[in-house]
Scaffold this active site. Structure first.
Site, mmCIF file in Angstrom:
data_model
loop_
_atom_site.group_PDB
_atom_site.id
_atom_site.type_symbol
_atom_site.label_atom_id
_atom_site.label_comp_id
_atom_site.label_asym_id
_atom_site.label_seq_id
_atom_site.Cartn_x
_atom_site.Cartn_y
_atom_site.Cartn_z
ATOM 1 N N GLY A 48 0.862 -1.528 -0.221
ATOM 2 C CA GLY A 48 -0.059 -0.276 0.356
ATOM 3 C C GLY A 48 0.700 1.118 0.042
ATOM 4 N N GLN A 53 2.612 9.468 1.757
ATOM 5 C CA GLN A 53 4.203 9.619 1.819
ATOM 6 C C GLN A 53 4.856 9.850 0.467
ATOM 7 O OE1 GLN A 53 1.724 5.023 2.169
ATOM 8 N NE2 GLN A 53 4.528 4.917 3.207
ATOM 9 N N CYS A 110 6.435 0.270 7.858
ATOM 10 C CA CYS A 110 6.387 0.768 7.008
ATOM 11 C C CYS A 110 7.152 1.620 5.876
ATOM 12 C CB CYS A 110 5.935 2.432 7.531
ATOM 13 S SG CYS A 110 5.022 3.750 6.371
ATOM 14 N N LEU A 111 6.683 1.791 4.729
ATOM 15 C CA LEU A 111 7.960 2.806 3.883
ATOM 16 C C LEU A 111 7.963 3.916 3.979
ATOM 17 C CD1 LEU A 111 5.793 1.396 0.158
ATOM 18 C CD2 LEU A 111 7.730 0.302 1.668
ATOM 19 N N HIS A 152 -4.097 0.545 7.790
ATOM 20 C CA HIS A 152 -2.486 1.169 7.764
ATOM 21 C C HIS A 152 -2.951 2.450 7.181
ATOM 22 C CE1 HIS A 152 1.940 0.658 7.616
ATOM 23 N NE2 HIS A 152 1.842 1.595 7.218
ATOM 24 N N GLU A 153 -3.688 2.408 6.096
ATOM 25 C CA GLU A 153 -2.984 3.675 4.366
ATOM 26 C C GLU A 153 -4.001 4.218 5.249
ATOM 27 O OE1 GLU A 153 -0.231 3.110 2.604
ATOM 28 O OE2 GLU A 153 0.093 1.664 2.941
ATOM 29 N N HIS A 156 -2.427 7.243 6.978
ATOM 30 C CA HIS A 156 -1.761 7.927 6.540
ATOM 31 C C HIS A 156 -2.376 9.238 6.139
ATOM 32 C CE1 HIS A 156 2.264 6.185 6.495
ATOM 33 N NE2 HIS A 156 1.992 5.108 6.252
#
Length: 198
Positions: A48, A53, A110-111, A152-153, A156
């Site tokens: 995702g 991000q 997480c990226l 999670h997304e 963000h």
């Protein structure tokens, strides 16, 4: 072409992102952004990627858990996580609802917090009402790992990182997570880190 993924500490990751209008969603610039976000997510690789991000404070995220990511995972791990392949899709202006009180604890990364992971407790069953990449209303009912990805997304998009929800004593480098905890059950990890005393 891929986009730069911003890292924790960048203020854009802590902002409440703004919703998109239907006109914006169908604009060439947002359609191109969706393509670039898909390429960036796949290149990372990740399951995702939310617009904050990549430095854009808008309520847009792309999600995909590709079958190739699951090929090397043991069947028991996939079953425990309730994880299966998820086709590429877009969520815009999402509204998250929990369908029941069931939760599960697993390591999450997480990226935008590159190189780290921690155990996070997430709802197992969720509903997301959102718009798709054409601005059409969509309802997603998700469980297991898919529900985790959505939460999670969407976090963000609301300025929240997984580190805000993690069990703090479980924070580890990705290298150490695989070195020390890869084959351990979450309950054992939590017990060894003192969470059985709570």
């Amino acid at each position: 072409m891929t986009l730069e993924i911003v890292q924790a500490g960048d203020p854009v990751l802590r902002k409440q992102s703004r919703p998109l209008t239907n006109e914006e969603i169908n604009s060439p610039s947002i359609q191109r952004l969706i393509e670039l976000m898909r390429e960036t997510m796949r290149d990372a690789p990740g399951v995702g990627l939310a617009a904050p991000q990549i430095g854009q404070s808008i309520q847009l995220a792309v999600i995909e858990d590709r079958a190739e990511y699951l090929n090397d995972l043991p069947a028991e791990e996939l079953a425990e996580r309730q994880r299966s392949a998820i086709p590429f899709h877009v969520i815009i202006n999402p509204k998250l609802s929990f369908l029941d009180d069931s939760t599960a604890e697993f390591f999450e990364g997480c990226l935008s917090v590159e190189g780290y992971g921690a155990i996070v407790d997430r709802a197992l069953n969720v509903r997301v009402d959102c718009l798709n990449e054409r601005g059409e209303a969509v309802t997603i009912n998700a469980h297991g790992w898919y529900a985790r990805i959505l939460q999670h997304e969407i976090d963000h998009l609301n300025g929240t990182l997984y580190v805000d929800r993690m069990k703090t004593r479980t924070l580890t480098t990705t290298e150490n997570m695989f070195r020390f905890w890869k084959d351990e059950r979450i309950e054992k990890v939590l017990a060894e880190l003192g969470y059985d005393k709570e």
